[in-house]
Design an enzyme around this catalytic site. Structure first.
Site, mmCIF file in Angstrom:
data_model
loop_
_atom_site.group_PDB
_atom_site.id
_atom_site.type_symbol
_atom_site.label_atom_id
_atom_site.label_comp_id
_atom_site.label_asym_id
_atom_site.label_seq_id
_atom_site.Cartn_x
_atom_site.Cartn_y
_atom_site.Cartn_z
ATOM 1 C CD GLN A 230 -3.020 0.943 0.093
ATOM 2 O OE1 GLN A 230 -3.296 -0.172 -0.349
ATOM 3 N NE2 GLN A 230 -3.569 2.037 -0.374
ATOM 4 C CB ALA B 22 -6.289 3.865 1.746
ATOM 5 C CB SER C 43 -5.416 0.172 2.559
ATOM 6 O OG SER C 43 -6.085 -0.733 1.707
ATOM 7 C CG HIS D 134 -7.593 -3.672 -0.440
ATOM 8 N ND1 HIS D 134 -8.228 -4.669 -1.140
ATOM 9 C CD2 HIS D 134 -8.159 -2.512 -0.856
ATOM 10 C CE1 HIS D 134 -9.131 -4.156 -1.955
ATOM 11 N NE2 HIS D 134 -9.108 -2.834 -1.806
ATOM 12 C CG ASP E 92 -10.725 -3.366 -4.872
ATOM 13 O OD1 ASP E 92 -11.557 -2.929 -4.060
ATOM 14 O OD2 ASP E 92 -9.553 -2.959 -4.957
ATOM 15 C CD GLU F 65 -12.647 2.944 -3.647
ATOM 16 O OE1 GLU F 65 -12.631 1.764 -3.259
ATOM 17 O OE2 GLU F 65 -11.660 3.691 -3.623
ATOM 18 C CG HIS G 227 -13.426 -1.308 -1.359
ATOM 19 N ND1 HIS G 227 -12.048 -1.400 -1.304
ATOM 20 C CD2 HIS G 227 -13.853 -1.522 -0.085
ATOM 21 C CE1 HIS G 227 -11.671 -1.653 -0.053
ATOM 22 N NE2 HIS G 227 -12.754 -1.734 0.698
#
Ligand SMILES: [Zn+2]
Length: 249
Positions: free
Chosen positions: A137, A156, A161, A163, A170, A219, A222
């Site tokens: 990231q 982010a 994030s 993730h 995603d 988004e 996401h």
């Protein structure tokens, strides 16, 4: 002397009696309806109270960090890597055993279940990106800033994030050439996810018109795994995770 009733008086009296009966019946049925409505409202309130108690319990006993709220104010530590990352058996945009296809075990299993259900409805979903480490990231953030001066509403910072939790995915589809952009909103896949993702424990994490609450631009691709109970509640009440945590605090 016996009084004789004239015809108009009889008709008028009958009319009054019918009116009184009608008004009485209407009043009674309104009363019954109001009573039913208030019983239903009480039942719904009770259900909501039970749901909130159950979710409070989940969130407060979150030893395995399944329900953690990650955003610009609640960051993950640099060293955090979930211990149960696996490769879900689903269609992926990036082929092979790439780290970006990893998800935490229960998110991966829920994703498999969701993709299979979508397929039955004629919708083929693809995982575009799942897990992302702090360092990855960091690289993405630095490069986005350098190349296009991307605002923090779009990208982010490392540690912020979702993730990195291994619980965010995603998603995309062939219909939009597997892209992650606003075109996904017009796809059949997006529509299907809007109606069904919560049933598998996923929520659209950064919805439209909630940018000031989530801190991120809308988004459409996401999704965050949060478990079926909370996802269902958020979906039903149109809440973001930020709003939900405020409510149960
Ligand atoms: Zn994402």
């Amino acid at each position: 002397m016996k009084r004789k009733w004239s015809m108009p008086v009889v008709i008028y009296s009958l009319f009054i009696i019918v009116c009184v009966i009608c008004a009485g019946t209407k009043f009674y049925s309104n009363y019954e309806y109001d009573k039913q409505q208030s019983v239903m409202a009480m039942k719904n309130e009770e259900i909501e109270k039970k749901e909130l108690t159950n979710m409070n319990r989940l969130v407060n006993n979150d030893d395995c960090r399944m329900y953690e709220l990650i955003n610009k104010s609640n960051k993950l530590e640099k060293s955090y890597i979930p211990g149960d990352l696996v490769y879900p058996s689903v269609n992926t945009v990036i082929k092979g055993k790439d780290n970006r296809n990893l998800l935490r075990r229960n998110a991966a299993e829920a994703l498999e279940e969701m993709f299979a259900a979508a397929k039955k409805d004629g919708v083929i979903l693809y995982l575009h990106s799942g897990f992302r480490s702090y360092d990855t990231q960091n690289l993405i953030y630095a490069s986005a800033k350098k190349q296009s001066g991307e605002s923090d509403e779009y990208i982010a910072k490392p540690g912020e994030s979702e993730h990195q939790t291994g619980l965010a995915a995603d998603l995309s589809s062939k219909e939009v050439n597997f892209k992650l952009d606003d075109s996904f909103e017009k796809s059949k896949a997006y529509k299907w996810l809007g109606n069904n993702a919560y049933k598998y424990g996923f929520i659209l994490r950064y919805p439209k018109n909630k940018e000031s609450i989530t801190g991120y631009k809308y988004e459409s691709w996401h999704y965050r795994f949060i478990g079926k109970d909370i996802a269902k509640y958020l979906h039903k009440n149109n809440l973001t995770m930020e709003e939900f945590y405020k409510k149960i605090d």
